[in-house]
Write a protein that holds these residues in place. Structure first.
Motif, short mmCIF file in Angstrom:
data_model
loop_
_atom_site.label_atom_id
_atom_site.label_comp_id
_atom_site.label_asym_id
_atom_site.label_seq_id
_atom_site.Cartn_x
_atom_site.Cartn_y
_atom_site.Cartn_z
N GLY A 189 -5.58 -8.58 -2.12
CA GLY A 189 -4.44 -8.90 -2.98
C GLY A 189 -3.28 -9.47 -2.18
O GLY A 189 -2.63 -10.43 -2.62
N ILE A 190 -3.03 -8.90 -1.00
CA ILE A 190 -1.94 -9.41 -0.16
C ILE A 190 -2.22 -10.84 0.29
O ILE A 190 -1.34 -11.71 0.25
CB ILE A 190 -1.74 -8.48 1.05
N MET A 232 -6.96 -4.01 -1.37
CA MET A 232 -5.51 -4.10 -1.22
C MET A 232 -5.13 -5.30 -0.35
O MET A 232 -4.24 -6.08 -0.69
CB MET A 232 -4.97 -2.81 -0.60
N TRP A 233 -5.82 -5.45 0.79
CA TRP A 233 -5.54 -6.57 1.67
C TRP A 233 -5.91 -7.89 1.01
O TRP A 233 -5.23 -8.91 1.23
CB TRP A 233 -6.30 -6.40 2.99
N GLN A 245 -5.26 0.91 -4.42
CA GLN A 245 -4.63 1.95 -3.62
C GLN A 245 -5.06 3.33 -4.09
O GLN A 245 -5.38 4.21 -3.28
CB GLN A 245 -3.11 1.82 -3.69
N MET A 248 -3.83 -4.23 -7.32
CA MET A 248 -3.55 -3.67 -6.00
C MET A 248 -3.22 -2.19 -6.10
O MET A 248 -3.63 -1.39 -5.25
CB MET A 248 -2.39 -4.44 -5.35
#
Length: 284
Positions: A250-251, A247-248, A239, A235
């Protein structure tokens, strides 16, 4: 004409079907809420065109591309998943297991000894008041970048709810049970395994359940700071490359992991503490 007498569960004593029906309607409403929210998110993000809030379809596509587009022989895991996801899960499991073992042992010992508890409680309250993330520079100095530093961070962040709950559960074991064990001349080991641990188990499992989510959080935080692999590192890399969908992804992956881990733990808890629910249901 007699009125229905309420039972212990708060129903009107008929058959409880009204309550079950209302609960089923509420569950059905929640099941429909998630796809409706996803569609609303998709439409809103596509119409807004915001660079930092990609549509869910794009996030899921990136999630599959990064971690779950591998061959069936490898459970659909990609090379990136093998390099990042599996080490993260291994560190999470190892750190959580070490923290839980240490927390239960220390908590039971402190809960059963007033002298030790009086000496250690001020230090315990001091230690658990320090945010684990603030000690990451200390762990970096002590262990350098790598798995030992990450394990130390996970253990420190996870141990406190386990230790406090184990101490509280062991401290408040019914005195009559201890007296009964003394009458039957149980050894110290038998008192521990047959009386103290079963009596403290509900409290211990409450702390263990809290520790699962904390282990996931500390795993990510430690990988953001001192790792060259893992979900958190991936992540951070996304970034730096302005790969917002990654990134999203990973979230979302962390959220899914949290759901799976919590469900697995609840299954184990129901199995281990089935006697506790049975005893409560049978009590007047």
């Amino acid at each position: 004409m007699s009125t229905p007498r309420p039972d212990r569960s708060g129903r009107d004593g008929r058959d409880g079907r009204d309550g079950r029906g209302a609960g089923g309607v509420r569950r059905l409403a929640w099941y429909w809420l998630l796809p409706v929210a996803a569609v609303a998110w998709e439409l809103a993000t596509r119409s807004a065109g915001a660079a930092y809030f990609p549509p869910p379809s794009r996030i899921l596509s990136r999630l599959r591309e990064m971690w779950f587009a591998g061959p069936p022989s490898r459970a659909f895991l990609t090379d990136e998943a093998v390099a990042d996801l599996l080490p993260s899960l291994a560190r999470l499991a190892a750190g959580w297991a070490m923290a839980c073992a240490a927390g239960v042992l220390a908590g039971v010992a402190l809960g059963r000894s007033r002298r030790l508890s009086a000496l250690a409680e001020p230090l315990l309250h001091l230690g658990r008041s320090v945010p684990p993330s603030t000690l990451l520079p200390v762990f970096l100095v002590l262990f350098r970048i790598g798995t030992p530093m990450e394990l130390a961070a996970i253990v420190y962040g996870v141990i406190w709810p386990v230790l406090i709950n184990a101490m509280d559960g062991a401290r408040h074991v019914d005195a009559r049970w201890i007296e009964t064990a003394a009458v039957y001349r149980l050894t110290a080991r038998q008192r521990l395994t047959r009386v103290i641990l079963p009596a403290a188990a509900p409290k211990i499992f409450a702390g263990l359940r809290l520790s699962v989510s904390l282990a996931l959080i500390m795993m990510v935080i430690s990988e953001l700071v001192g790792s060259s692999e893992g979900i958190g590192h991936r992540m951070l890399e996304a970034q730096s490359q302005f790969d917002i969908p990654a990134m999203w992804a990973g979230i979302v992956l962390l959220g899914l992991l949290g759901i799976v881990l919590n469900a697995a733990f609840l299954g184990v808890e129901r199995l281990v503490l089935s006697w506790h629910r049975t005893a409560h249901a049978a009590s007047p």
